[in-house]
Design a protein around this motif. Sequence first.
Motif, PDB file in Angstrom:
ATOM      1  N   ASP A  67       0.780  -1.826   0.330  1.00  0.00           N
ATOM      2  CA  ASP A  67      -0.133  -0.104   0.070  1.00  0.00           C
ATOM      3  C   ASP A  67       0.517   0.993  -0.118  1.00  0.00           C
ATOM      4  O   ASP A  67       1.836   1.335   0.901  1.00  0.00           O
ATOM      5  N   THR A  68       0.520   2.772  -0.322  1.00  0.00           N
ATOM      6  CA  THR A  68       1.474   3.525  -0.200  1.00  0.00           C
ATOM      7  C   THR A  68       0.445   4.412   0.889  1.00  0.00           C
ATOM      8  O   THR A  68      -0.632   5.063   1.259  1.00  0.00           O
ATOM      9  N   LEU A  69       1.253   5.721   0.669  1.00  0.00           N
ATOM     10  CA  LEU A  69       0.784   6.372   1.970  1.00  0.00           C
ATOM     11  C   LEU A  69      -0.850   7.500   1.195  1.00  0.00           C
ATOM     12  O   LEU A  69      -1.692   8.209   1.599  1.00  0.00           O
ATOM     13  N   TYR A  70      -0.267   7.965  -0.036  1.00  0.00           N
ATOM     14  CA  TYR A  70      -1.036   8.162  -1.271  1.00  0.00           C
ATOM     15  C   TYR A  70      -1.002   7.951  -1.423  1.00  0.00           C
ATOM     16  O   TYR A  70      -0.498   7.119  -2.349  1.00  0.00           O
ATOM     17  N   GLY A  71      -2.513   8.365  -2.579  1.00  0.00           N
ATOM     18  CA  GLY A  71      -3.037   7.780  -4.091  1.00  0.00           C
ATOM     19  C   GLY A  71      -2.371   9.420  -4.597  1.00  0.00           C
ATOM     20  O   GLY A  71      -3.109  10.254  -4.695  1.00  0.00           O
ATOM     21  N   GLN A  72      -2.922   8.670  -6.416  1.00  0.00           N
ATOM     22  CA  GLN A  72      -3.579   9.274  -7.256  1.00  0.00           C
ATOM     23  C   GLN A  72      -4.140   9.750  -8.291  1.00  0.00           C
ATOM     24  O   GLN A  72      -4.509   8.377  -8.495  1.00  0.00           O
ATOM     25  N   PHE A  97      -4.327  13.970 -11.585  1.00  0.00           N
ATOM     26  CA  PHE A  97      -3.316  13.843 -10.848  1.00  0.00           C
ATOM     27  C   PHE A  97      -2.821  14.490 -10.183  1.00  0.00           C
ATOM     28  O   PHE A  97      -1.691  15.353  -9.550  1.00  0.00           O
ATOM     29  N   ARG A  98      -4.086  14.732  -9.245  1.00  0.00           N
ATOM     30  CA  ARG A  98      -4.620  14.754  -7.062  1.00  0.00           C
ATOM     31  C   ARG A  98      -3.952  14.515  -6.877  1.00  0.00           C
ATOM     32  O   ARG A  98      -3.915  12.587  -6.899  1.00  0.00           O
ATOM     33  N   VAL A  99      -3.114  13.985  -5.840  1.00  0.00           N
ATOM     34  CA  VAL A  99      -3.047  13.526  -4.244  1.00  0.00           C
ATOM     35  C   VAL A  99      -3.446  13.184  -3.462  1.00  0.00           C
ATOM     36  O   VAL A  99      -4.327  14.128  -3.392  1.00  0.00           O
ATOM     37  N   GLN A 100      -4.079  11.820  -2.946  1.00  0.00           N
ATOM     38  CA  GLN A 100      -5.408  11.619  -1.945  1.00  0.00           C
ATOM     39  C   GLN A 100      -4.587  10.510  -0.815  1.00  0.00           C
ATOM     40  O   GLN A 100      -3.750  10.034  -1.296  1.00  0.00           O
ATOM     41  N   PRO A 101      -5.168  11.115   0.471  1.00  0.00           N
ATOM     42  CA  PRO A 101      -4.654   9.880   1.087  1.00  0.00           C
ATOM     43  C   PRO A 101      -4.772   8.996   0.831  1.00  0.00           C
ATOM     44  O   PRO A 101      -6.639   8.965   0.349  1.00  0.00           O
ATOM     45  N   GLN A 102      -3.985   8.148   1.409  1.00  0.00           N
ATOM     46  CA  GLN A 102      -4.557   6.603   0.664  1.00  0.00           C
ATOM     47  C   GLN A 102      -4.517   5.799   2.745  1.00  0.00           C
ATOM     48  O   GLN A 102      -5.074   5.907   3.485  1.00  0.00           O
ATOM     49  N   TYR A 124      -7.230  -7.186   4.999  1.00  0.00           N
ATOM     50  CA  TYR A 124      -6.605  -5.156   4.517  1.00  0.00           C
ATOM     51  C   TYR A 124      -8.081  -4.159   4.671  1.00  0.00           C
ATOM     52  O   TYR A 124      -8.929  -4.435   5.081  1.00  0.00           O
ATOM     53  N   ARG A 125      -7.534  -2.992   5.100  1.00  0.00           N
ATOM     54  CA  ARG A 125      -8.880  -2.605   5.073  1.00  0.00           C
ATOM     55  C   ARG A 125      -8.054  -1.357   4.175  1.00  0.00           C
ATOM     56  O   ARG A 125      -8.100  -0.304   4.332  1.00  0.00           O
ATOM     57  N   PRO A 126      -9.260  -1.134   3.337  1.00  0.00           N
ATOM     58  CA  PRO A 126      -9.649  -0.059   2.413  1.00  0.00           C
ATOM     59  C   PRO A 126     -10.096   1.140   3.476  1.00  0.00           C
ATOM     60  O   PRO A 126     -10.625   1.239   4.221  1.00  0.00           O
ATOM     61  N   PRO A 164     -11.234   3.847  -2.461  1.00  0.00           N
ATOM     62  CA  PRO A 164     -10.660   2.740  -1.442  1.00  0.00           C
ATOM     63  C   PRO A 164     -10.244   1.428  -2.828  1.00  0.00           C
ATOM     64  O   PRO A 164     -10.532   1.728  -3.424  1.00  0.00           O
ATOM     65  N   LYS A 165      -9.898   0.539  -1.388  1.00  0.00           N
ATOM     66  CA  LYS A 165      -9.272  -0.743  -2.592  1.00  0.00           C
ATOM     67  C   LYS A 165      -9.706  -2.049  -2.427  1.00  0.00           C
ATOM     68  O   LYS A 165      -9.330  -2.564  -1.277  1.00  0.00           O
TER      69      LYS A 165
END
Length: 525
Positions: free
Chosen positions: A58-63, A67-72, A208-210, A222-223
Motif C-alpha cells: 500500500d502507499t501513503l497517498y494515491g493519485q 493528477f491530484r494526490v489523495q490520502p491512502q 486489509y482495510r480499504p 478505496p481498494k
Amino acid sequence: MKRRSFLKMAAGVLAAPQLVHAESERVLRFIPQSDLTALDPVWTSVYVTRNHGYLVFDTLYGQDSSFRVQPQMVEGAVTEPDGLIWRLTLRDGLLFHDDTPVLARDCVASIRRWAKRDAFGQTLMLATDELSAADDRTIVFRLKTPFPLLPDALGKMGINMLPIMPERLANTDPFKQVTEMVGSGPFRFLTDERLVGARVAYQRFDKYRPREQGTPDWTAGPKIAHFDKVVWNVIPDGATASAAMQKGEADWWEQPVFDLLPLMARSPDLTTSLVEVTGNIGLLRMNQLFPPFDNAAIRRALLGALDQAEFMAAVVGDDAKAWRGNVGVFAPDTPMASAAGLSALTGPRDASRARREIEKAGYRGEPVVIMTPSDYPRIDALANVAADLMRRCGLNVDLQATDWGSVIRRRTSKAPVSEGGWSVFITTFTGVDMSNPASHLALRGNGADSWFGWPVAPELERLRDQWLKASGPAEQKSIAAKIQAQAFIDVPFLPLGQFFQPTVQRKNLQGGLKGMTLFWNIRRV
C-alpha cells in the motif's frame, strides 16, 4: 455396487464441474506484459514490477485521474504556517501481511530507502532536515525549505512507487533487491507458487482495510479486492496468449500484440479497452559513461536521423490512430508538454548528414552494444529499428538478444562493453511518468545518482530546481519549455514516439480502473 453408493458417486461427479466453475469465478487469470523477474519496486523501474508492487504494497497517498494526490494509508496531514514541518498521521488498524501492525517507523524507513532511487524522492530528501517517527502513527518531516509538493512525491503514480514495508526489510540497501515480499496491500504474494518464467500468484489479504472515504480513481480511493486470488500466467508468444483468451483459459491479456487485435475484436466474449490512457512513449537510453555516447555531439547527431514514425510502425503496424509522432520529452496532452525545440525531430530526416556529423564529432568505430529482449515483442521491435538507424548513421552496432530479466539486470552495470557492459537499451514510459520534471527519471542529469545511463547535465538540473520552486502552473509550463529545449542539447535520451496500447479482457469483467494495470475494484459479473 449398492444403489446408495452409486448415488453418492454420481452426485460427486455432477458436483465436480460446478465446484471447478465456482473456483474459477473467484480467480482472476491474467497474462502479464512479461515475466516478473524482479520483485522489488524500489530496486527496478520496470512496469511489470510496478504492477506487482501495487498488488502487494500500500502507499501513503494515491493519485487520481486529475493528477491530484489523495490520502491512502495516511488519515490526514497538518503543516506549520511556515511550511517547514509536516505531520502525517496513519490510519488506525493497518496491518502487514505477517500480522504485525504498520507503524510510523516502518514508513520512515521505507521513505528513506525509496528516496535514494526515485527522482522525486531524491529532491524531497534534499529539502528535508529530519525525517522521524514521533509515535506509532505519526510521521514527521522537518524541512530546510518549504516543499509544497511533499504529498505529490509520496503519492506519485508510476515506476519507483513508494512501497511501505516493515522496517526490517526497508533497512535493506536500496541498490540490493528485497526478495521477501511483506506489504500491507490488498493481496499477499504467494512465494511458494511462483515459477520463474511461468507463473506468479497472489491471495486476497482478508485483513486489509480499504479507505472508507473517497472514490476509486487510479491509485486513489478505496481498494476493494473482489477476487480471492490473482494468477499471472506468463505467455510470451502472442499466438498462444491469443488462443488462451479465445478458449476462455485467461481473463485478461495486458498487452496484446497489435496484429492480433482484429482477431480479438471478432470474439463475442472479449472486449478491448485503453487502460493506460496517457499512452506509452518509446525511449532510447544511451550509456554516457563511455564512448561513443559520452559525446553530446554524437547524441545530437542521431536526432537528425530519428524518424518516430518508423519506430511506431514497428510496434503498432498500419494503425495510424494508435500512435502519434512529434513527441518531445513530456507526454503530449499533459500540462508541461510544448513544442519547444521540436524542430530537432520534425525537420528532414537525413542519416547521411548524421553520419558526417558523427565522424566530425570524433567517432572512432567503438562498438555500440544494444540490448534487446526477444521475449518482450514491442521492446524488441523498437530495438531492431534503433539498430538499423544507428548502422545507417555509421555506428558499429552489436545487437545482442537476451531476455527482459537479463536486460534489467545488465543495465545496472557501469562496466565498459569490453567487460560485459552496454551502450543502449530501449524501454517505454507511460505518460504519467513523463508528465513533469519532478518525477521524470530520464530527465535527471545528476551523474552517478541518475537513472541508468548516468548523464551529467548541470543546466537540466538547474532548470529542474527552478521548476520545483515555481510560483504556479504558468511559471512551471514556461520553465518546462526551457527544459525540453535544453534536453535537445544535452540529449539524455531519444524519444521514439507515443503509442496507445489496448488491453483485452473477458466481457464479464467489470469495474476495472484506468490509469495503469490495477487489480482492485475489478470483478466478475
